[in-house]
Write a protein that holds these residues in place. Structure first.
Motif, mmCIF file in Angstrom:
data_model
loop_
_atom_site.group_PDB
_atom_site.id
_atom_site.type_symbol
_atom_site.label_atom_id
_atom_site.label_comp_id
_atom_site.label_asym_id
_atom_site.label_seq_id
_atom_site.Cartn_x
_atom_site.Cartn_y
_atom_site.Cartn_z
ATOM 1 N N ASN A 71 -30.705 -32.294 -16.284
ATOM 2 C CA ASN A 71 -30.487 -31.300 -16.983
ATOM 3 C C ASN A 71 -31.702 -31.036 -17.605
ATOM 4 O OD1 ASN A 71 -30.711 -32.608 -19.708
ATOM 5 N ND2 ASN A 71 -28.870 -33.426 -19.188
ATOM 6 N N GLY A 72 -32.069 -29.805 -18.320
ATOM 7 C CA GLY A 72 -33.471 -29.348 -18.621
ATOM 8 C C GLY A 72 -33.798 -30.064 -19.907
ATOM 9 N N ALA A 171 -36.850 -22.653 -19.946
ATOM 10 C CA ALA A 171 -35.402 -22.850 -19.572
ATOM 11 C C ALA A 171 -34.931 -21.616 -18.945
ATOM 12 C CB ALA A 171 -34.815 -23.585 -20.935
ATOM 13 N N SER A 193 -34.305 -24.614 -16.941
ATOM 14 C CA SER A 193 -32.829 -25.205 -16.723
ATOM 15 C C SER A 193 -32.103 -24.547 -15.791
ATOM 16 C CB SER A 193 -32.353 -25.132 -18.310
ATOM 17 O OG SER A 193 -30.812 -25.146 -18.196
ATOM 18 N N LYS A 198 -27.458 -20.186 -17.130
ATOM 19 C CA LYS A 198 -28.657 -19.315 -16.595
ATOM 20 C C LYS A 198 -28.421 -18.779 -15.541
ATOM 21 C CE LYS A 198 -31.008 -21.752 -19.785
ATOM 22 N NZ LYS A 198 -29.708 -22.242 -20.602
ATOM 23 N N GLY A 206 -31.779 -28.937 -13.840
ATOM 24 C CA GLY A 206 -33.427 -28.672 -14.442
ATOM 25 C C GLY A 206 -34.198 -29.190 -13.370
#
Length: 390
Positions: A71-72, A171, A193, A198, A206
């Motif tokens: 993940n980001g 992100a 991200s 998103k 991410g």
């Protein structure tokens, strides 16, 4: 003047809800065979085949060496740590999602909040950044709010003059361009991200991009518990590895992503055209030379000129099945986690944060949906002023 009718008694303009996000993922048959092979072989994580291929494709697409993460947020923490940020102060906008200052705190540094430049691009103000530099400052961490690219050139210049690291929380801005060039290598390092909210989504995920080979090598080690030579760890790390299923989805998403960006930009232009005719609204704009992916379309509401404040407008839109967010409200310096900075003077940030709504923008948004969003806003204003018209 017609007597006002309670909004909750009105028929929604949108038949189906227009939620703030509408993720679109590839059909399972597009990657099912590869995923079944991964399951059969047990190679589902630990940087196996499709993760490696996804990194290769991302590096090629962005024009910068890229490492993927689960993940980001973990990616941003690793990016900060790899840049040598373990203490001191990091200048960061308060107008951002809480994950940004949280990452700074988690690596042992203190966020110092700076103001944004204006209420349309909402970018970190380079002059305010420079005013807040002290002998404890170690880095500048910019944020590409809504996907609008930060003023990389000005911030990089400040960082260079003061011998600071320049990093970017990108992100929401995967797919954004400046003068035709995708952002990704515009700082010492950038993080994107791939969360389901998103424009480019792999469910969770991410990446971190950098042209600094030493920094990226540290990022890679930290992603795998800090391991460098076999089981030996040169420094404490994290478990930030992306699973194969997310990489497979990402590879499929890349195939159609440029069309998705074009659709998002068209949707924003259509909504902006309609909203420009409504008094009391300041609609988000991109700086010269930018081609923004527009995660959302921010609109700042002037309650006196519009006839409703931001909160009332958001409630009114819900009655018409249009769901918005109040990003980013409250600003981070007003959050309980950062009460020691509550008295920081950030006038533009506060004015925007308490008056902004984020409108939905989708990868497959239709003209009809764009017009429904605009109509719902126009209708909410008219109803507040005069009541509904026959």
């Amino acid at each position: 003047m017609t007597a006002a009718v309670p909004l909750e008694s009105l028929t929604p303009l949108a038949r189906s809800p227009l939620h703030i996000v509408r993720p679109r993922f590839p059909r399972t048959e597009q990657f099912l065979a590869a995923f079944e092979t991964a399951l059969e072989t047990g190679q589902v994580t630990n940087n196996s085949r499709w993760v490696v291929e996804f990194e290769r494709r991302l590096s090629e697409y962005l024009g910068a060496p890229t490492l993927v993460f689960c993940n980001g947020q973990i990616g941003m923490m690793a990016m900060l740590r790899a840049a040598g940020i373990t203490g001191g102060e990091v200048i960061v906008p308060s107008f951002t999602f809480s994950a940004t200052p949280h990452a700074i705190k988690w690596v042992g540094a203190e966020p110092v909040f700076a103001d944004i430049l204006d209420d349309q691009t909402m970018r970190l103000d380079p002059d305010d950044v420079e005013r807040r530099i002290s002998d404890r400052t170690v880095a500048i961490l910019a944020v590409d709010a809504y996907g609008v690219p930060s003023d990389y050139a000005s911030l990089a210049g400040i960082a260079e003059r003061h011998k600071l690291k320049f990093l970017v929380d990108s992100a929401p801005s995967f797919g954004t361009r400046i003068n035709g060039q995708l952002v990704g290598g515009c700082a010492d390092a950038q993080m994107f991200s791939f969360h389901a909210t998103k424009a480019f989504a792999t469910m969770e995920g991410g990446c971190v991009c950098s042209h600094d080979a030493e920094l990226l090598a540290r990022v890679k080690a930290m992603r795998n518990f800090g391991q460098v030579d076999g089981a030996d760890c040169h420094e404490p790390g994290l478990n930030g590895k992306m699973p194969e299923i997310a990489a497979l989805i990402g590879l499929e998403q890349l195939k159609t992503f440029e069309q998705a960006i074009a659709t998002r930009r068209h949707a924003v232009e259509r909504m902006r055209t309609g909203l420009s005719k409504i008094p009391g609204l300041r609609v988000g704009q991109e700086p010269a030379g930018a081609q923004t992916n527009w995660l959302y379309l921010p609109v700042v509401v002037d309650a006196r000129a519009f006839g409703l404040d931001r909160d009332a407008l958001a409630s009114a839109l819900e009655t018409h099945n249009v769901f918005v967010r109040k990003y980013y409200s409250p600003p981070c310096h007003h959050m309980t986690a950062y009460t020691t900075q509550k008295e920081v003077n950030l006038p533009v940030t506060e004015r925007v944060a308490y008056n902004v709504i984020a409108l939905p923008v989708y990868n497959d948004m239709s003209d009809e949906e764009c017009d429904l969003v605009v109509s719902a806003i126009r209708y909410a204003r008219r109803q507040a002023q005069n009541g509904p018209k026959p």
